[in-house]
Design a protein around this motif. Structure first.
Motif, PDB file in Angstrom:
ATOM      1  N   ASN A 223       0.904  -1.338  -0.209  1.00  0.00           N
ATOM      2  CA  ASN A 223      -0.258  -0.061   0.362  1.00  0.00           C
ATOM      3  C   ASN A 223       0.960   1.422   0.093  1.00  0.00           C
ATOM      4  N   THR A 224      -0.206   2.600  -0.498  1.00  0.00           N
ATOM      5  CA  THR A 224       1.004   4.168   0.184  1.00  0.00           C
ATOM      6  C   THR A 224       2.096   3.961   1.130  1.00  0.00           C
ATOM      7  N   ARG A 225       1.879   3.220   2.423  1.00  0.00           N
ATOM      8  CA  ARG A 225       3.167   3.618   3.338  1.00  0.00           C
ATOM      9  C   ARG A 225       4.247   2.298   2.784  1.00  0.00           C
ATOM     10  N   HIS A 226       3.729   0.951   2.345  1.00  0.00           N
ATOM     11  CA  HIS A 226       4.883   0.598   1.871  1.00  0.00           C
ATOM     12  C   HIS A 226       5.928   1.216   0.819  1.00  0.00           C
ATOM     13  N   VAL A 227       5.346   1.603  -0.271  1.00  0.00           N
ATOM     14  CA  VAL A 227       6.092   2.481  -0.569  1.00  0.00           C
ATOM     15  C   VAL A 227       6.962   3.501  -0.696  1.00  0.00           C
ATOM     16  N   GLY A 298       3.898  -9.465  -5.942  1.00  0.00           N
ATOM     17  CA  GLY A 298       4.828  -8.464  -5.836  1.00  0.00           C
ATOM     18  C   GLY A 298       4.510  -7.104  -6.761  1.00  0.00           C
ATOM     19  N   THR A 299       3.141  -7.147  -7.501  1.00  0.00           N
ATOM     20  CA  THR A 299       2.550  -6.125  -7.978  1.00  0.00           C
ATOM     21  C   THR A 299       1.456  -5.456  -7.566  1.00  0.00           C
ATOM     22  N   LEU A 300       1.545  -4.131  -6.876  1.00  0.00           N
ATOM     23  CA  LEU A 300       1.200  -3.449  -6.217  1.00  0.00           C
ATOM     24  C   LEU A 300      -0.554  -3.946  -6.613  1.00  0.00           C
ATOM     25  N   GLY A 301      -1.434  -3.451  -4.759  1.00  0.00           N
ATOM     26  CA  GLY A 301      -2.302  -3.459  -5.124  1.00  0.00           C
ATOM     27  C   GLY A 301      -2.908  -2.389  -4.629  1.00  0.00           C
ATOM     28  N   GLY A 302      -4.153  -1.689  -5.435  1.00  0.00           N
ATOM     29  CA  GLY A 302      -5.167  -0.403  -4.489  1.00  0.00           C
ATOM     30  C   GLY A 302      -4.933  -0.296  -3.252  1.00  0.00           C
TER      31      GLY A 302
END
Length: 624
Positions: A223-227, A298-302
């Motif tokens: 999620n956004t925090r991981h990114v 590994g593909t980022l979900g929403g």
């Protein structure tokens, strides 16, 4: 200072391979922060630069050291975004899961004029102090909550790492000479982060955060925090470790080895995540919104970030300027806390205050004068002098009996309805409060029996009251609180809730007493951080701390609490002692009422302290 807009030109040809995959991410981060036109132009220029320079070979920066951690190829794009959005307020500016703070309308003009928008050293030190306390406080909390603490403090340093890149790009000519002074400033501002990274609590939390990102990538649930952690927090950690690893060579071997091991463990954990192919691919495809990219694990979900608990309260801007928290030249993180090298919970050794003059030879001097000179040399005072220096009253540097009604205690019906009421009169009258500096021989373990403390002196003066002694050992200081009660006090005759709870308490084993002895502290005036670290709620101090009791029937009952047993308590106590000169607080103690016939609860004692200056405290006279 150079404007951030100079970054693309300064770093031309120095970016590593693969950085082009972050152009979309950088664009999304800036646009979602509702950036100004100036910032959007920088974003476009920087994205174009990334596309042009993607074929360049990766070159290690000048600060890399052989055998140490090298910076990640993922560093510059994320840090550039962090520098553009500014470092004020920690990671809040980079968190897109929450409402982004409004950018200051004058910020573009400030940047264009070369005015630094990076956090001040005072602010960074304050965030380090806050985060260390939070990591210890949340030791058993979720990984995400502990990771959020790291987000806040580490990402505040990212603009300074970006400045480091700009300075490393200036390597020749007259500019290089001027860059040395700026590089020294950068090192000074990154030093608190390096110090924090050497803490075992930080190392554990950082390894957990990196592991959580790896697991989320494997499950396709980033999620956004991981990114943000991959683009800003983790690279900031790596670059700080690279910068300071060489400085450890100047420390003692044992100390340097321990610090270096922690730093290299953190660097390895972060690099393992940043260099994983699935995470690199996921970051390159991250849109920041809908799960519009399909692919392997590994593909980022929403998925939106979990709310990890909204209980994390970040220090607001300006609180670092409050008196009593970041004052003075001492090491802010280690003030009255664990030693930096061992991190084993031991309090640092302290010495008595220096004597105002050297003690001359005592040959031919009368015995009383020789004893007085020895006390002066050791920094000790007799009880009467200490009480005159720290009097009972309402002025600065004083103690007083306090109003118990500032606290709420369990009501008569608490076991049924959980209601609390304002506390009534305390069971013991506050007779004396004495704050001591721990002498070379260590703390006083039996305050009731020491010849230069209140209980023994009062017995010599034929005071027949029963004494309740609280002996708090707080590292370099010791607080002795003495309450007294007359034999004909109403609750001493029996038949009241206070009588029953006290009789049962003194008859308990020490382990049972630990489970029911409570302390409540109310900070009426003081710095923001101290108020958050010391909430106004009952705490069973005997559970995490070393506590012992001594009972002499008919004479006294003494409780000894040693704070050195708990790391969190050490840090909180250090915060309080550091700010004591700027604090007004009330302390209440009580025995928990667990049965209906022990309710309502009553305070044992209630004391107040006002603006105590620890610099003038002294040791007791052991030779009295």
């Amino acid at each position: 200072q150079r404007a951030v807009v100079a970054a693309p030109r300064a770093m031309e040809g120095s970016l590593p391979d693969g950085c082009d995959v972050y152009a979309a991410g950088a664009k999304a981060a800036v646009s979602e922060d509702d950036a100004s036109a100036f910032e959007r132009k920088f974003e476009a220029d920087f994205a174009m630069h990334l596309e042009k320079s993607s074929a360049h070979k990766r070159q290690p920066p000048p600060c890399s050291t052989d055998g140490g951690a090298r910076p990640s190829p993922l560093v510059i794009p994320g840090l550039a975004v962090a520098a553009v959005t500014g470092g004020r307020g920690g990671h809040q500016v980079a968190r897109k899961a929450r409402k982004a703070p409004q950018a200051s309308p004058e910020r573009p003009a400030r940047i264009a004029q070369g005015v630094s928008d990076r956090p001040t050293l005072r602010r960074l030190k304050y965030l380090v102090k806050w985060s260390h306390w939070q990591l210890l406080e949340y030791e058993d909390a979720s990984v995400e909550l502990r990771s959020m603490v790291l987000d806040e403090v580490i990402c505040a340093f990212s603009p300074w790492v970006q400045q480091l890149y700009l300075l490393n790009a200036v390597s020749t000519g007259a500019k290089a000479k001027g860059a040395q002074a700026e590089l020294k400033e950068v090192e000074q501002h990154l030093a608190p982060l390096c110090q924090l990274l050497q803490r075992s609590a930080t190392m554990e939390a950082l390894e957990q955060a990196a592991e959580a990102v790896g697991v989320a990538a494997m499950l396709g649930s980033l999620n956004t925090r991981h990114v943000d952690r991959c683009r800003i927090m983790f690279p900031t950690v790596l670059e700080t470790i690279v910068l300071f690893t060489r400085h450890l060579a100047s420390a003692t071997k044992a100390d340097a080895d321990a610090k270096r091991r922690r730093l290299l463990r953190e660097a390895a954990a972060v690099r393992d995540v940043l260099e994983r192919p699935d995470i690199v691919q996921a970051l390159s495809q991250w849109s920041g919104r809908a799960p519009d990219v399909e692919g392997p694990l590994g593909t980022l979900g929403g998925a939106r970030p979990e709310s990890a608990s909204e209980g994390l309260e970040v220090p607001p801007e300006g609180v670092e300027n409050e008196a009593g928290v970041c004052d003075g030249s001492e090491d802010e993180l280690d003030y009255y806390s664990c030693s930096e090298g061992s991190d084993d919970g031991a309090w640092p050794q302290t010495s008595a205050p220096p004597a105002s003059h050297a003690v001359a030879s005592t040959a031919g001097v009368a015995a009383p004068e020789r004893a007085a000179r020895r006390r002066s040399s050791a920094g000790s005072m007799r009880f009467e002098q200490r009480q005159a220096a720290l009097p009972c009253g309402d002025g600065a540097h004083s103690w007083r009996p306090a109003d118990p009604s500032v606290f709420e205690v369990r009501s008569k019906t608490y076991l049924c309805d959980k209601k609390k009421v304002k506390a009534g009169p305390a069971m013991f009258e506050l007779a004396c409060l004495d704050i001591l500096r721990v002498g070379p021989g260590g703390p006083v373990r039996r305050a009731a029996l020491h010849p230069d403390l209140f209980p023994k002196l009062q017995r010599a003066a034929e005071d027949k009251r029963f004494f309740f002694v609280q002996n708090w050992i707080l590292g370099p200081f010791q607080v002795i609180v003495v309450g007294a009660v007359k034999p004909d006090a109403p609750w001493r005759s029996g038949g009241l809730p206070q009588s029953r709870v006290w009789e049962r308490f003194v008859a308990m084993s020490v382990e049972e007493q630990k489970r029911v002895f409570k302390v409540i502290i109310s900070v009426e005036e003081g710095p923001w951080l101290v108020k958050r670290a010391v909430p106004k709620r009952p705490v069973l101090v005997g559970r995490p701390l070393k506590m012992s009791t001594y009972h002499a029937p008919g004479d006294h009952f003494e409780i000894v609490v040693d704070v050195s047993a708990g790391k969190t308590e050490q840090v909180v106590t250090g915060l309080v002692l550091k700010a004591l000169k700027n604090l007004q607080l009330t302390i209440g103690t009580l025995v928990e009422g667990a049965k209906e016939d022990e309710l309502p609860e009553s305070l044992l004692m209630c004391a107040g302290l006002k603006n105590v200056d620890t610099a003038v405290l002294s040791c007791p006279d052991d030779e009295r």
